[in-house]
Design an enzyme around this catalytic site. Structure first.
Site, PDB file in Angstrom:
ATOM      1  N   TRP A  96       0.806  -1.221   0.000  1.00 32.54           N
ATOM      2  CA  TRP A  96       0.000   0.000   0.000  1.00 32.54           C
ATOM      3  C   TRP A  96       0.840   1.272   0.000  1.00 32.54           C
ATOM      4  O   TRP A  96       0.304   2.380  -0.045  1.00 32.54           O
ATOM      5  CB  TRP A  96      -0.932   0.003   1.217  1.00 32.54           C
ATOM      6  N   CYS A 162     -11.658  -1.175  -4.800  1.00 35.18           N
ATOM      7  CA  CYS A 162     -11.837  -1.989  -6.005  1.00 35.18           C
ATOM      8  C   CYS A 162     -12.835  -3.109  -5.726  1.00 35.18           C
ATOM      9  O   CYS A 162     -13.789  -3.296  -6.477  1.00 35.18           O
ATOM     10  CB  CYS A 162     -10.508  -2.572  -6.466  1.00 35.18           C
TER      11      CYS A 162
END
Length: 280
Positions: A96, A162
């Site tokens: 991330w 997502c």
């Protein structure tokens, strides 16, 4: 799907991996080329569904190495409700980092929405705790849903979700999961996401005393980035190995006490890793 010989030896089809490879091939060879937010460009198909019978094994991709420890660390990080990459770094996971600010913050991404969805009255809703309570109290309910798509919070998220919604279903003492993914990076992201939701299904099933059933994955925009084509072609030339099994060690008092060392894949045989650039 009939994988080629070459790197994998004799052609083979795996009951869990085959459908994913078919979708990867379909997008690579028959998708329409599209411009995208990242500027890289994709070849994509829209609206596809994959089913994975979790009683047959764990759907970890074998035609390349899945970074399973990262899958585990990220899922446990989601379940903690945190928004800073600090905990991921403690596990040696940096997936991330491209979206984090200089303090490691990502805004109200997945874990925040899962565990602290704003209720509009100054409080929050713990969707995961509510999910577990609902599965125990009313297993036949059609409301075992968790959403990460909080429209009001999207502008403050470093990356819009997502995989935006998942739902559980109980039948014959087994837990089934369906997940909807609006944007599906078929080469890098989707194998990771499938493994993550398969793991979540196993963890939740163990928490509420059920066996596992199917994972049903639905993708909206299913795409292959143009700069992933070479790696995808290598992957599609490989024959899959049999699916591994998941082993869970229940040490803590509940789901939220699960640690990375409590989760392991057994019999995970895989082809070498296939690195590719991530589109940010």
């Amino acid at each position: 799907m009939s994988a080629g010989a070459g790197e994998g030896g004799a052609a083979a089809t795996d009951i869990l991996e085959g459908p994913y490879l078919e979708l990867l091939r379909e997008a690579r060879e028959g998708g329409s080329e599209r411009r995208d937010r990242t500027g890289v460009g994709t070849r994509a198909v829209f609206g596809r569904l994959l089913r994975f019978d979790l009683t047959r094994g764990f759907p970890a991709v074998t035609t390349k190495k899945l970074q399973f420890r990262s899958v585990v660390a990220e899922l446990l990080w989601f379940l903690s409700g945190e928004s800073n990459v600090r905990r991921l770094h403690e596990e040696g996971v940096h997936i991330w980092d491209p979206w984090a600010d200089d303090r490691g913050e990502l805004g109200p991404v997945y874990g925040v929405q899962w565990r602290r969805w704003p209720d509009g009255r100054g409080g929050t809703v713990d969707q995961i705790a509510a999910l577990l309570e609902g599965l125990r109290r009313a297993p036949e309910s059609r409301r075992h849903l968790v959403s990460a798509w909080n429209v009001a919070d999207l502008p403050r998220m470093a990356l819009a979700p997502c995989h935006v919604l998942f739902q559980f279903h109980v039948a014959e003492e087994r837990l089934f999961c369906t997940v909807y993914q609006r944007s599906a990076d078929l080469f890098l992201g989707v194998p990771f996401n499938i493994a993550s939701y398969a793991l979540l299904t196993h963890l939740v099933a163990a928490e509420v005393g059920l066996g596992v059933g199917e994972l049903v994955w639905t993708g909206g925009d299913c795409h292959v980035y143009l700069n992933h084509f070479e790696a995808v072609d290598h992957q599609l030339a490989r024959a899959p190995y049999p699916a591994p099994r998941l082993r869970l060690h229940r040490r803590g008092p509940d789901l939220f006490a699960t640690r990375s060392e409590d989760v392991a894949l057994v019999g995970y045989r895989h082809h070498p890793a296939l690195p590719a650039p991530i589109a940010v």
